[in-house]
Design a protein around this motif. Structure first.
Motif, PDB file in Angstrom:
ATOM      1  N   ARG A   1      -3.576   7.922   2.047  1.00 27.43           N
ATOM      2  CA  ARG A   1      -2.682   7.242   2.991  1.00 27.43           C
ATOM      3  C   ARG A   1      -1.478   8.108   3.255  1.00 27.43           C
ATOM      4  NH1 ARG A   1      -4.000   2.154  -0.520  1.00 27.43           N
ATOM      5  NH2 ARG A   1      -3.563   3.813  -1.981  1.00 27.43           N
ATOM      6  N   THR A   2      -1.311   8.521   4.468  1.00 29.83           N
ATOM      7  CA  THR A   2      -0.249   9.489   4.746  1.00 29.83           C
ATOM      8  C   THR A   2       1.122   8.838   4.923  1.00 29.83           C
ATOM      9  OG1 THR A   2      -0.905   9.433   7.067  1.00 29.83           O
ATOM     10  CG2 THR A   2      -1.817  11.186   5.715  1.00 29.83           C
ATOM     11  N   GLU A   3       1.171   7.508   4.950  1.00 29.84           N
ATOM     12  CA  GLU A   3       2.473   6.825   5.012  1.00 29.84           C
ATOM     13  C   GLU A   3       3.371   7.317   3.907  1.00 29.84           C
ATOM     14  OE1 GLU A   3      -0.496   5.616   6.188  1.00 29.84           O
ATOM     15  OE2 GLU A   3      -0.486   3.951   4.798  1.00 29.84           O
TER      16      GLU A   3
ATOM     17  N   VAL B   1     -15.243  15.510  -1.008  1.00 30.14           N
ATOM     18  CA  VAL B   1     -14.869  14.828   0.216  1.00 30.14           C
ATOM     19  C   VAL B   1     -13.431  14.307   0.106  1.00 30.14           C
ATOM     20  CG1 VAL B   1     -15.701  12.543  -0.472  1.00 30.14           C
ATOM     21  CG2 VAL B   1     -15.705  13.168   1.935  1.00 30.14           C
ATOM     22  N   ILE B   2     -12.711  14.377   1.207  1.00 31.88           N
ATOM     23  CA  ILE B   2     -11.364  13.829   1.234  1.00 31.88           C
ATOM     24  C   ILE B   2     -11.126  13.190   2.597  1.00 31.88           C
ATOM     25  CG2 ILE B   2     -10.455  16.176   1.662  1.00 31.88           C
ATOM     26  CD1 ILE B   2      -7.829  15.142   0.370  1.00 31.88           C
ATOM     27  N   ALA B   3     -10.836  11.879   2.562  1.00 31.57           N
ATOM     28  CA  ALA B   3     -10.651  11.118   3.799  1.00 31.57           C
ATOM     29  C   ALA B   3      -9.164  10.899   4.008  1.00 31.57           C
ATOM     30  CB  ALA B   3     -11.373   9.775   3.702  1.00 31.57           C
ATOM     31  N   VAL B   4      -8.659  11.444   5.091  1.00 25.49           N
ATOM     32  CA  VAL B   4      -7.220  11.362   5.370  1.00 25.49           C
ATOM     33  C   VAL B   4      -6.990  10.332   6.458  1.00 25.49           C
ATOM     34  CG1 VAL B   4      -5.248  12.618   6.274  1.00 25.49           C
ATOM     35  CG2 VAL B   4      -6.856  13.756   4.733  1.00 25.49           C
ATOM     36  N   ARG B   5      -6.257   9.311   6.129  1.00 17.23           N
ATOM     37  CA  ARG B   5      -5.959   8.291   7.138  1.00 17.23           C
ATOM     38  C   ARG B   5      -4.683   8.666   7.873  1.00 17.23           C
ATOM     39  NH1 ARG B   5      -5.124   2.163   5.392  1.00 17.23           N
ATOM     40  NH2 ARG B   5      -3.000   2.827   4.998  1.00 17.23           N
ATOM     41  N   LEU B   6      -4.765   8.683   9.169  1.00 13.37           N
ATOM     42  CA  LEU B   6      -3.573   8.980   9.969  1.00 13.37           C
ATOM     43  C   LEU B   6      -2.562   7.847   9.784  1.00 13.37           C
ATOM     44  CD1 LEU B   6      -5.363  10.433  13.104  1.00 13.37           C
ATOM     45  CD2 LEU B   6      -4.388  11.640  11.150  1.00 13.37           C
ATOM     46  N   LEU B   7      -1.336   8.162  10.123  1.00 11.93           N
ATOM     47  CA  LEU B   7      -0.219   7.267   9.809  1.00 11.93           C
ATOM     48  C   LEU B   7      -0.487   5.810  10.199  1.00 11.93           C
ATOM     49  CD1 LEU B   7       2.685   7.538   8.685  1.00 11.93           C
ATOM     50  CD2 LEU B   7       3.470   7.497  11.049  1.00 11.93           C
ATOM     51  N   ASP B   8      -0.291   4.933   9.254  1.00 13.85           N
ATOM     52  CA  ASP B   8      -0.381   3.490   9.509  1.00 13.85           C
ATOM     53  C   ASP B   8       0.856   2.829   8.948  1.00 13.85           C
ATOM     54  OD1 ASP B   8      -1.041   0.937  10.058  1.00 13.85           O
ATOM     55  OD2 ASP B   8      -2.586   0.749   8.533  1.00 13.85           O
ATOM     56  N   LEU B   9       1.932   3.004   9.675  1.00 17.45           N
ATOM     57  CA  LEU B   9       3.245   2.610   9.174  1.00 17.45           C
ATOM     58  C   LEU B   9       3.766   1.485  10.045  1.00 17.45           C
ATOM     59  CD1 LEU B   9       5.534   3.773   7.294  1.00 17.45           C
ATOM     60  CD2 LEU B   9       6.322   4.974   9.315  1.00 17.45           C
ATOM     61  N   PRO B  10       3.956   0.298   9.506  1.00 17.59           N
ATOM     62  CA  PRO B  10       4.627  -0.699  10.345  1.00 17.59           C
ATOM     63  C   PRO B  10       6.055  -0.197  10.585  1.00 17.59           C
ATOM     64  CG  PRO B  10       3.734  -1.691   8.335  1.00 17.59           C
ATOM     65  CD  PRO B  10       3.709  -0.200   8.163  1.00 17.59           C
TER      66      PRO B  10
ATOM     67  N   ARG C   1      12.314  12.331   3.315  1.00 15.54           N
ATOM     68  CA  ARG C   1      11.785  12.426   4.660  1.00 15.54           C
ATOM     69  C   ARG C   1      12.022  11.180   5.472  1.00 15.54           C
ATOM     70  NH1 ARG C   1       6.021  15.017   2.858  1.00 15.54           N
ATOM     71  NH2 ARG C   1       6.938  16.396   1.291  1.00 15.54           N
ATOM     72  N   VAL C   2      12.424  10.102   4.803  1.00 16.10           N
ATOM     73  CA  VAL C   2      12.516   8.841   5.528  1.00 16.10           C
ATOM     74  C   VAL C   2      13.500   8.952   6.682  1.00 16.10           C
ATOM     75  CG1 VAL C   2      14.251   7.762   4.046  1.00 16.10           C
ATOM     76  CG2 VAL C   2      12.616   6.350   5.285  1.00 16.10           C
ATOM     77  N   SER C   3      14.531   9.769   6.511  1.00 19.13           N
ATOM     78  CA  SER C   3      15.496   9.882   7.607  1.00 19.13           C
ATOM     79  C   SER C   3      14.850  10.602   8.795  1.00 19.13           C
ATOM     80  CB  SER C   3      16.769  10.589   7.151  1.00 19.13           C
ATOM     81  OG  SER C   3      16.483  11.928   6.840  1.00 19.13           O
ATOM     82  N   LEU C   4      13.963  11.542   8.501  1.00 18.97           N
ATOM     83  CA  LEU C   4      13.209  12.192   9.580  1.00 18.97           C
ATOM     84  C   LEU C   4      12.346  11.168  10.324  1.00 18.97           C
ATOM     85  CD1 LEU C   4      11.859  15.606   8.190  1.00 18.97           C
ATOM     86  CD2 LEU C   4      13.459  15.233  10.050  1.00 18.97           C
ATOM     87  N   VAL C   5      11.691  10.319   9.539  1.00 16.93           N
ATOM     88  CA  VAL C   5      10.822   9.321  10.158  1.00 16.93           C
ATOM     89  C   VAL C   5      11.641   8.401  11.054  1.00 16.93           C
ATOM     90  CG1 VAL C   5       9.241   7.424   9.736  1.00 16.93           C
ATOM     91  CG2 VAL C   5       9.196   9.443   8.265  1.00 16.93           C
ATOM     92  N   ARG C   6      12.831   8.045  10.563  1.00 17.83           N
ATOM     93  CA  ARG C   6      13.671   7.172  11.379  1.00 17.83           C
ATOM     94  C   ARG C   6      14.074   7.857  12.674  1.00 17.83           C
ATOM     95  NH1 ARG C   6      17.426   4.732   6.594  1.00 17.83           N
ATOM     96  NH2 ARG C   6      15.918   3.190   5.883  1.00 17.83           N
TER      97      ARG C   6
END
Lengths: 885, 885
Positions: free
Chosen positions: A571-573, A623-632, A581-586
């Motif tokens: 989960r990339t969230e 195998v590695i499954a990467v989920r793209l961002l799922d961020l509310p 990094r949260v300030s970048l996300v904001r």
């Protein structure tokens, strides 16, 4: 109506007739058939009990005649007669249901001990005191069970006699007074209840049978059955069996034995005995029994092996015989009467998790059971204790509260309610448990600094749970039993309303969810050698692949060490929410133009690339499954005025504009909000940068990779078509830029909404695989959110409105139907479509069985649950062969 | 490749070949077959256009031969020859797609007007200027369309000539200069684009055909098709038709006519004409045309009826013939060339809602169409304008923003952002529109005081929408185009960021969702007499019952007046949230014991009983479905510190305890929270009091009732079993207490969660009916909450990720599947189970059609939508007979 006799190497019943004869009766029949010496007897079947109640609590027609036949068999087998003054036959009358109800029903010993028989017993045994004491015990039990007189009545009499003699508790009654007790008892019974103990031994047997039948319906038995979901109409069997005595002087003894050590699982007779004692003396705790085997010898205590080698050898022979015949470690009760070994009971032994694993593997290696049986012998859930530190079972801690076992381990530390304080105190050398209502990105450093995390809200996939598992921290979440006041730095217990302040020592058990007061002793992880063998067998047997959720390289490492077949969900969230990094996300979220947003995500790119590179390196081609961002978006919203001001400054945006924007973005129902691929479609820069980071990292690391790109929260096919095109395009572009051959990959989707299941055929046109997100799918299907369910879900479970918590065990009836539909339709559209399932429910073996049954290819569980899932998957495969597909 | 000729009372094509001949070509073929005089011509089919593009923009093989055949037909029919200096044939070359794309493609008139033909035309018409001007028009159109030269090139030449002559705009060019224009044009074309207008008339036709084919793919045509969802590969047909002239002196004219008045629907020829003019003059706006009929006469303007009675009579004859033959009101284009009436086009007429209803009914009464056809003729959606006040169509207001049409009507008032101020100003005689982000119980008095309500958030079933509909107030919700700042008393337009302060005059149209600046003129509701007739036919035809949602007696009254068959959903939340009761509800919710809670609900009992009595009285024996409380606790949570203090005082509870309790109760996802029957099971007092109030009210009112008790948000059968038992028990108890015979009733459930659909068979065991709650079911199936979807749902719709908004039209693919499944399983378990559907989607005729198709028994829509639903249901029934079930 009939009875089933046993003894002398014969039996009319057999070991598999548990429904008819109860556990005890079936065990005795089985032993007798095997030639194991058991005191002869007979069993009244459970339908006799049902007929007893159906007939208004009277013995059913014909039953007494059958009992007479049984008694005749026993008299002959023992060469004794009921009531005989010379060689009296004494019998026990014991309950024994098909389902174990330990201590819930009654037993009467020494039935047949009429006054004449007392003299016979005294003469025969040469021990008058033994006979008198046996009589006393008989009268007391008979009065209570058969006559229904409260135990205190005769107890009072006994105390009165003792007092009259001026004897303290420590002294036993002299024989003369013991001899007078029956008369005193008789008078008291007449006075208090106008009842008498019959002097006819057959009348005693009859009254004892009725008393034991009645004990099926005592209040405590009813309560026990209600609590354990046992139907009330099963009824109990009753076994009437010749008494043997372990207290007939030297050469007599009684004890319990395990065919193997129930703690370590070592293969040797293990148990305890007491010379010259009756069964109840061993379990009463009044005496300290001696070990059976020399290997367990204590200074100053004899062993049976030393003191009576013959009996010991006989016991060992019987133990081996029973274990081999019954195919499992046995828990035995025995009595040695003047040198003769009699077996009274055998049953599958309760054992430690350690012993469970070891004995299963060793018995399979010995050929006693096959490997499939060995796999079924181990409760997957119990493996947790072996592979993670746990609270010492002997510590008997004070459990304050119980939450969700979000991340395993057992730790002690002082409660701290503020993340900054946690960092400070931890730096000063203190062990800290961070206690919060919920955690968010701001708590990251606090969680890192703590040895454990406790939250009063949030589920198995809350922020705290995810982060703690990622860091390998012990964590208990959703602990509704406490109310946390972060501001005041204290928590209140909901029951009892005690207040615990900052600095209170707590111990968390992340494997059970228990919160304990004080610093409780813990045991380290220490799986036995057989563990690896068993896991190997499980891996060979299971059809389901077992992958692990892992959001960073460290977690991936732990998962692979625990035998994961790959990373089923990254989960990339998490990468986005990391403290720095949260300030970048904001900035990204609040950016008011595509250009600004692109500039921000460009800054995120190198960080993500580094994260992915570490993960891919650690995955080593698995195998590695990467989920793209799922961020509310909701989750990164700054909530404090100062944070908003800071962010406004960063973005060179008026605070008012920012506040307005935040207000617009704040979802009233975040789960149903602007998240998953909705974000990916409306803010395309975000997924672009993620995909770029992933494929650049793959090229940086080099070597072969099995990359799966997972698109979150798809509800219509068009979302998937568009994003698949973009992802494919971006992957090709990265290879192109680098002049490298393209990195192979597949693109699939999380199936998290009911609609995705219903239109799975359409979605499968653009998806190489489906990964069911059982948490969100359950949430939407039920319209229940785990975090908000605390007010009614417990009520529903207690009152059996729901049979189980659908966030713990997958709801086969509703959610399961959607999963089946989606698999069928998806595979119809794309034959061979790979399907997996993730979610907290993968911790539940029944859910794993469901996954096996519906033909899923894999499950993806929390890293620490990997061994449990591997075993559960193997068990599902074993069980599955027996059933129709 | 072929062409389809028409004219002289014959046609190779027909009126139904729209796909092949385009609308125009099919219309001409149809008219010709009916013997209506149309200038002869032929049509190149749409596949010729497709072949043109497939072949790299060249005329496909064989097409020119077909065109030659067509031209020969026309030459013979008109007895003229292309390029003939004596009797030249001129033709128009017009585009005409199967789907109307008005003004998007090109046309060239007067093709064939070679220099020699100009002289012929002049001689034949006796009007040299007419011939010269026709030549000018031809050259300008041909240069632009066939040669692709920008119109400004020749325009500049014309202006230069005019300037050279010293002529102002008002004066026309003298004939001599007009005659020199072609040479000037020729020179400019050569100079600017190195092209020439061919002098061979056949070369002109060929180039004109290619030019018109190309106009299918101009940028504006492409944009139009994209905006209107028209596929790009349809292609256009091209019609080549003999020119007729309305400007050939006296006795010539051109005009448009409607077979009935398109505004009122009155049955008489209606239209306008211009004597001595060409078609473009009528529509150009440069001249004011005259009315056709005496009935529409204006002072100083002639009418065709007076000035050319013969032509008028012929036009009337043709209009009647076409209307009868085509079965609908026609919009006609005609030219009168020297006394001869020629029809150029006929098509179904656009008309007002009023005319739509009236003409449908009258044409059915006249026998031109049958009643089924009449029902299909009226767009249900347009009824809104007839039955509610609406903004005057001629007012041309400035539309500031668009929200959801939550409650119909059209009102003007001053914007007020504070409910108390709304009450104050309204009391002072001002008309007020209450503007809020969302509304809650605190806003009740403000809403009552306002003439309209506007909110920036919330959907068609938000608090504001429900309350406004209940009170019959005009309301627009979810208006994401504005940002409301309640504190500052202002709102900002998202586009343009204008700020509107308290006191600004606004006009709301609750039927369209439009928010307009200022006090805009409105029209009252005024349905034509035919409306009632049409509704009667609809009622006779439809299979679906149409019930209305109504939360109080006034709303129920309005619904029944609009023809509702009953009250399909009475939401009792409303009763609880009414201003003077919300504090009671809070006391109930926060009560810390059953006894306290019971005391509170007892105080609610008489209020509820009164509400129910009023409703039952108003329902007058019609069915009324009462849904038990479905209140997310979240909604009644006091949010302000003072409110908490007040409540704490009321409950004699420390504020701290209350604050803690509020924190625990606050759901992070209220939709998935502690609501619906979850509340009913955990707080049994609440439903008990509601059921008691309902049945006591029924006995108080007396008479016969059809009561349906609706249990909300059921997800598992056990919920329904338990609540059914309780409701039945309580109803019996009320009758018992009163000594009255029991009031008959049924108990059913809302089906609002995907799980309820999946286990519908189990739920049906305890439910007499299912009422699907389409809003919540859509929400859960998609994991989309209407209130939170503003950030991405518009994007999804614009970009066609979703074909339509599933909260506006039921999602057949996903949600529809669940509804079908639930009906099938429910009825399998309980044959004849009544099933209905409620939700905002019932406002959509396609959703009503779905309800009909899947065999629902009824829909329950907003009161004001009842007539729309009645008509849509009838249309579904009519259409349904044609299709397989």
């Amino acid at each position: 109506m009939r009875v089933y006799t046993f003894g002398n190497g014969t039996a009319e019943g057999s070991a598999d007739m548990i429904d008819v004869l109860g556990g005890k009766g079936a065990g005795l029949a089985g032993m007798s058939r095997l030639g194991v010496p058991v005191p002869p007897g007979f069993t009244l079947p459970t339908d006799a009990c049902r007929a007893f109640y159906a007939g208004g609590e009277t013995l059913p027609d014909g039953l007494w005649e059958a009992v007479e036949r049984g008694l005749a068999f026993v008299e002959q087998a023992r060469d004794r007669r009921l009531g005989d003054p010379a060689r009296p036959l004494l019998v026990s009358v014991r309950s024994g249901a098909a389902v174990s109800m330990p201590g819930m029903m009654d037993t009467i010993l020494n039935v047949g001990l009429t006054p004449a028989a007392v003299e016979g017993l005294a003469a025969e045994s040469g021990d008058r005191r033994f006979a008198l004491d046996s009589h006393r015990r008989f009268l007391e039990m008979f009065a209570e069970v058969a006559l229904g007189v409260d135990a205190t009545v005769l107890q009072d009499v006994r105390e009165a006699v003792r007092d009259a003699a001026g004897l303290g508790d420590a002294h036993r009654l002299p024989d003369s007074m013991l001899a007078r007790l029956p008369d005193a008892y008789r008078a008291a019974l007449l006075r208090h209840a106008a009842v008498e103990v019959p002097v006819d031994p057959r009348a005693q047997v009859e009254a004892a049978l009725i008393g034991v039948f009645r004990s099926w319906n005592t209040r405590r038995a009813l309560r026990f059955r209600r609590q354990n979901g046992i139907p009330d109409d099963l009824g109990t069997a009753v076994t009437v069996q010749a008494m043997v005595f372990g207290n007939l002087g030297a050469g007599s003894a009684t004890g319990v034995a395990f065919t193997r050590d129930p703690n370590s699982g070592a293969r040797r007779l293990f148990g305890e005995y007491l010379p010259e004692a009756q069964g109840e003396d061993v379990v009463s705790g009044a005496f300290t029994p001696y070990p059976l085997s020399r290997a367990d010898a204590r200074p100053g205590a004899p062993t049976l092996e030393d003191s009576d080698a013959t009996a010991y050898a006989e016991l060992t022979r019987i133990a081996d015989l029973l274990e081999r015949a019954l195919g499992d470690v046995q828990d035995l009760e025995f009595t040695i009467e003047r040198g003769t070994v009699w077996m009274l009971q055998t049953r599958a032994a309760k054992r430690s998790a350690r012993a469970e694993v070891r004995t299963a593997v060793e018995m399979a290696d010995e050929g006693t059971i096959d490997r499939d049986t060995a796999l079924l012998r181990v409760d997957p859930e119990r493996l947790t204790r072996l592979i993670h530190p746990s609270v010492d079972l002997h510590a008997r801690p004070r459990v304050l509260a119980r939450g969700l076992p979000a991340s395993p381990g057992a730790v002690s530390g002082i409660a701290v309610f503020d993340p900054e304080e946690a960092v400070r105190r931890s730096a000063a050398g203190e062990r800290v448990i961070l206690v919060r209502v919920e955690t968010s990105a701001e708590d990251m450093e606090g969680i890192r600094a703590a040895v454990g995390v406790l939250t009063s809200r949030g589920g198995m996939t809350s922020h705290a749970a995810l982060v703690a598992r990622g860091l390998g921290r012990c964590c208990v979440t959703g602990c509704a039993d406490i109310v946390v006041n972060e501001r005041k730095g204290q928590m209140t217990l909901r029951k009892g309303s005690a207040v615990l302040e900052t600095g209170t020592w707590l111990t968390l058990d992340g494997g059970t969810g228990e919160v304990m007061l004080g610093e409780v002793a813990t045991s380290p992880a220490d799986p036995p050698a057989a563990f690896a063998t068993l896991m190997g067998w499980a891996d060979a047997r299971r059809c389901l692949e077992v992958r692990a959720n892992a959001d960073n390289a460290a977690e991936a490492g732990r998962a692979l060490e625990l035998g994961a077949d790959g990373i089923g969900l990254c989960r990339t969230e998490h990468m986005f929410l990391d403290y720095d990094r949260v300030s970048l996300v904001r900035e990204m979220v609040f950016a008011d133009s595509v250009a600004t947003r692109r500039a921000v995500v460009e800054r995120i790119l190198p960080l993500q690339r580094k994260d992915f590179a570490a993960l891919l390196e650690r995955a080593g081609g698995k195998v590695i499954a990467v989920r793209l961002l799922d961020l509310p978006l909701h989750d990164v919203m700054p909530s404090q005025r100062e944070e908003l001001s800071d962010l406004a400054a960063q973005l060179s945006m008026p605070v008012d504009v920012l506040v307005n924007r935040a207000r617009v973005m704040r979802a009233t129902n975040p789960v149903m909000g602007h998240r998953g691929c909705r974000l990916g479609l409306t803010f395309p820069e975000v997924y672009e940068i993620q995909v770029r980071a992933l494929f650049e990292a793959a090229l940086d690391v080099g070597g072969a990779h099995q990359i799966e790109v997972v698109v979150p929260l798809v509800t219509c096919a068009e979302e998937m078509h568009r994003l698949r095109r973009r992802i494919t395009h971006m992957a090709a572009r990265v290879a192109d830029e680098r002049g490298a051959p393209p990195v192979p990959f597949t693109v699939g989707t999380m199936i998290e909404s009911p609609r995705a299941c219903l239109v799975a055929d359409r979605i499968a046109e653009a998806a190489d695989f489906f990964l069911f997100g059982a948490n969100d799918l359950t949430s939407a299907t039920f319209c229940i959110h785990r975090d908000d369910a605390g007010r009614y879900l417990p009520f529903y479970l207690e009152n059996e409105v729901l049979a189980y918590d659908p966030f713990v065990r997958l709801d086969r009836e509703g959610v399961g139907q959607l999963v089946r539909t989606a698999i069928e339709r998806g595979r119809a559209a794309r034959p061979g479509l790979a399907c997996g399932l993730s979610g907290a429910q993968t911790a539940d073996p029944d859910t794993i069985a469901f996954c096996h049954e519906v033909g899923l290819d894999y499950v993806s569980c929390a890293a620490h649950r990997v061994p449990i899932a591997r075993l559960a998957a193997a068990q599902a495969a074993v069980r599955g062969e027996g059933s129709s597909p």
